[in-house]
Design a protein around this motif. Structure first.
Motif, PDB file in Angstrom:
ATOM      1  N   GLU A  27     -29.174  -9.309  23.573  1.00  0.00           N
ATOM      2  CA  GLU A  27     -29.656 -10.652  23.848  1.00  0.00           C
ATOM      3  C   GLU A  27     -29.050 -11.201  25.146  1.00  0.00           C
ATOM      4  O   GLU A  27     -29.741 -11.786  25.973  1.00  0.00           O
ATOM      5  CB  GLU A  27     -29.330 -11.605  22.686  1.00  0.00           C
ATOM      6  CG  GLU A  27     -30.060 -11.302  21.405  1.00  0.00           C
ATOM      7  CD  GLU A  27     -29.437 -10.168  20.582  1.00  0.00           C
ATOM      8  OE1 GLU A  27     -28.307  -9.702  20.911  1.00  0.00           O
ATOM      9  OE2 GLU A  27     -30.075  -9.713  19.624  1.00  0.00           O
ATOM     10  N   GLU A  28     -27.738 -10.987  25.305  1.00  0.00           N
ATOM     11  CA  GLU A  28     -27.055 -11.461  26.514  1.00  0.00           C
ATOM     12  C   GLU A  28     -27.566 -10.743  27.760  1.00  0.00           C
ATOM     13  O   GLU A  28     -27.764 -11.367  28.808  1.00  0.00           O
ATOM     14  CB  GLU A  28     -25.543 -11.258  26.387  1.00  0.00           C
ATOM     15  CG  GLU A  28     -24.901 -12.149  25.356  1.00  0.00           C
ATOM     16  CD  GLU A  28     -23.473 -11.743  25.022  1.00  0.00           C
ATOM     17  OE1 GLU A  28     -22.716 -12.642  24.621  1.00  0.00           O
ATOM     18  OE2 GLU A  28     -23.118 -10.552  25.151  1.00  0.00           O
ATOM     19  N   LEU A  29     -27.785  -9.441  27.641  1.00  0.00           N
ATOM     20  CA  LEU A  29     -28.270  -8.671  28.785  1.00  0.00           C
ATOM     21  C   LEU A  29     -29.672  -9.109  29.181  1.00  0.00           C
ATOM     22  O   LEU A  29     -29.958  -9.311  30.367  1.00  0.00           O
ATOM     23  CB  LEU A  29     -28.246  -7.170  28.472  1.00  0.00           C
ATOM     24  CG  LEU A  29     -28.723  -6.246  29.589  1.00  0.00           C
ATOM     25  CD1 LEU A  29     -27.935  -6.461  30.872  1.00  0.00           C
ATOM     26  CD2 LEU A  29     -28.640  -4.790  29.132  1.00  0.00           C
ATOM     27  N   ALA A  30     -30.544  -9.280  28.201  1.00  0.00           N
ATOM     28  CA  ALA A  30     -31.909  -9.736  28.500  1.00  0.00           C
ATOM     29  C   ALA A  30     -31.863 -11.107  29.180  1.00  0.00           C
ATOM     30  O   ALA A  30     -32.574 -11.341  30.167  1.00  0.00           O
ATOM     31  CB  ALA A  30     -32.745  -9.793  27.223  1.00  0.00           C
ATOM     32  N   HIS A  31     -31.011 -11.990  28.684  1.00  0.00           N
ATOM     33  CA  HIS A  31     -30.874 -13.324  29.293  1.00  0.00           C
ATOM     34  C   HIS A  31     -30.361 -13.218  30.727  1.00  0.00           C
ATOM     35  O   HIS A  31     -30.879 -13.873  31.630  1.00  0.00           O
ATOM     36  CB  HIS A  31     -29.945 -14.193  28.447  1.00  0.00           C
ATOM     37  CG  HIS A  31     -29.748 -15.563  28.987  1.00  0.00           C
ATOM     38  ND1 HIS A  31     -30.730 -16.530  28.946  1.00  0.00           N
ATOM     39  CD2 HIS A  31     -28.688 -16.127  29.615  1.00  0.00           C
ATOM     40  CE1 HIS A  31     -30.283 -17.626  29.523  1.00  0.00           C
ATOM     41  NE2 HIS A  31     -29.035 -17.404  29.938  1.00  0.00           N
ATOM     42  N   ARG A  32     -29.328 -12.397  30.929  1.00  0.00           N
ATOM     43  CA  ARG A  32     -28.752 -12.220  32.270  1.00  0.00           C
ATOM     44  C   ARG A  32     -29.796 -11.682  33.248  1.00  0.00           C
ATOM     45  O   ARG A  32     -29.825 -12.073  34.413  1.00  0.00           O
ATOM     46  CB  ARG A  32     -27.570 -11.258  32.193  1.00  0.00           C
ATOM     47  CG  ARG A  32     -26.970 -10.941  33.563  1.00  0.00           C
ATOM     48  CD  ARG A  32     -25.838  -9.965  33.465  1.00  0.00           C
ATOM     49  NE  ARG A  32     -24.682 -10.646  32.907  1.00  0.00           N
ATOM     50  CZ  ARG A  32     -23.558 -10.041  32.567  1.00  0.00           C
ATOM     51  NH1 ARG A  32     -23.428  -8.751  32.723  1.00  0.00           N
ATOM     52  NH2 ARG A  32     -22.556 -10.716  32.077  1.00  0.00           N
ATOM     53  N   LEU A  33     -30.641 -10.757  32.780  1.00  0.00           N
ATOM     54  CA  LEU A  33     -31.664 -10.150  33.637  1.00  0.00           C
ATOM     55  C   LEU A  33     -32.929 -11.005  33.735  1.00  0.00           C
ATOM     56  O   LEU A  33     -33.852 -10.666  34.473  1.00  0.00           O
ATOM     57  CB  LEU A  33     -32.025  -8.756  33.111  1.00  0.00           C
ATOM     58  CG  LEU A  33     -30.889  -7.728  33.113  1.00  0.00           C
ATOM     59  CD1 LEU A  33     -31.318  -6.482  32.356  1.00  0.00           C
ATOM     60  CD2 LEU A  33     -30.457  -7.400  34.529  1.00  0.00           C
ATOM     61  N   GLU A  34     -32.959 -12.083  32.940  1.00  0.00           N
ATOM     62  CA  GLU A  34     -34.111 -12.989  32.889  1.00  0.00           C
ATOM     63  C   GLU A  34     -35.392 -12.263  32.482  1.00  0.00           C
ATOM     64  O   GLU A  34     -36.453 -12.429  33.089  1.00  0.00           O
ATOM     65  CB  GLU A  34     -34.288 -13.717  34.227  1.00  0.00           C
ATOM     66  CG  GLU A  34     -33.107 -14.588  34.581  1.00  0.00           C
ATOM     67  CD  GLU A  34     -33.240 -15.296  35.919  1.00  0.00           C
ATOM     68  OE1 GLU A  34     -34.153 -14.958  36.703  1.00  0.00           O
ATOM     69  OE2 GLU A  34     -32.426 -16.195  36.173  1.00  0.00           O
ATOM     70  N   ILE A  35     -35.242 -11.429  31.439  1.00  0.00           N
ATOM     71  CA  ILE A  35     -36.382 -10.709  30.872  1.00  0.00           C
ATOM     72  C   ILE A  35     -36.322 -10.843  29.356  1.00  0.00           C
ATOM     73  O   ILE A  35     -35.303 -11.246  28.798  1.00  0.00           O
ATOM     74  CB  ILE A  35     -36.397  -9.207  31.274  1.00  0.00           C
ATOM     75  CG1 ILE A  35     -35.124  -8.497  30.777  1.00  0.00           C
ATOM     76  CG2 ILE A  35     -36.577  -9.041  32.784  1.00  0.00           C
ATOM     77  CD1 ILE A  35     -35.115  -6.996  31.005  1.00  0.00           C
ATOM     78  N   SER A  36     -37.400 -10.475  28.690  1.00  0.00           N
ATOM     79  CA  SER A  36     -37.418 -10.503  27.222  1.00  0.00           C
ATOM     80  C   SER A  36     -36.663  -9.288  26.680  1.00  0.00           C
ATOM     81  O   SER A  36     -36.454  -8.297  27.386  1.00  0.00           O
ATOM     82  CB  SER A  36     -38.859 -10.471  26.716  1.00  0.00           C
ATOM     83  OG  SER A  36     -39.445  -9.209  27.015  1.00  0.00           O
ATOM     84  N   LYS A  37     -36.238  -9.383  25.419  1.00  0.00           N
ATOM     85  CA  LYS A  37     -35.599  -8.235  24.773  1.00  0.00           C
ATOM     86  C   LYS A  37     -36.558  -7.057  24.716  1.00  0.00           C
ATOM     87  O   LYS A  37     -36.144  -5.908  24.865  1.00  0.00           O
ATOM     88  CB  LYS A  37     -35.126  -8.600  23.366  1.00  0.00           C
ATOM     89  CG  LYS A  37     -33.736  -9.160  23.349  1.00  0.00           C
ATOM     90  CD  LYS A  37     -33.176  -9.466  21.975  1.00  0.00           C
ATOM     91  CE  LYS A  37     -33.540  -8.502  20.900  1.00  0.00           C
ATOM     92  NZ  LYS A  37     -32.972  -8.844  19.593  1.00  0.00           N
ATOM     93  N   THR A  38     -37.841  -7.338  24.525  1.00  0.00           N
ATOM     94  CA  THR A  38     -38.840  -6.267  24.489  1.00  0.00           C
ATOM     95  C   THR A  38     -38.865  -5.520  25.817  1.00  0.00           C
ATOM     96  O   THR A  38     -38.857  -4.282  25.842  1.00  0.00           O
ATOM     97  CB  THR A  38     -40.240  -6.839  24.180  1.00  0.00           C
ATOM     98  OG1 THR A  38     -40.185  -7.509  22.917  1.00  0.00           O
ATOM     99  CG2 THR A  38     -41.282  -5.751  24.143  1.00  0.00           C
TER     100      THR A  38
END
Length: 90
Positions: A27-38
């Motif tokens: 979740e944190e990585l997706a947020h940091r990259l500004e992308i969805s978890k999918t």
């Protein structure tokens, strides 16, 4: 920008964070990259298809590589010796 180039840039960013063992949770990585978890999991699956031995380490709270690997993408001049730090610079 070309979709392929964006995907490669995303993989390069993920690779850099994995090497630093600083991805955080999915979740944190997706947020940091500004992308969805999918989209994150799609990118991780592409990396695995390219033989990246990625696993999530619960104790580190980060994705890691199970073994040492390298990743590079790009073109370089065949007549020049690749630079060890950046193989694309002669």
């Amino acid at each position: 920008m070309n979709i392929v180039i964006k995907q490669i840039e995303l993989i390069e960013r993920i690779d850099r964070l994995i090497r630093m063992q600083a991805t955080g949770s999915p979740e944190e990585l997706a947020h940091r990259l500004e992308i969805s978890k999918t989209k994150l999991y799609r990118a991780l699956n592409i990396m695995r298809e390219l033989n990246a031995p990625i696993v999530y380490d619960v104790s580190l709270q980060s994705f890691i590589y199970k073994e040492a690997v390298g990743f590079s993408f790009g073109f370089y001049h065949k007549n020049r010796k690749p630079n060890k730090i950046n193989p694309f610079v002669g």
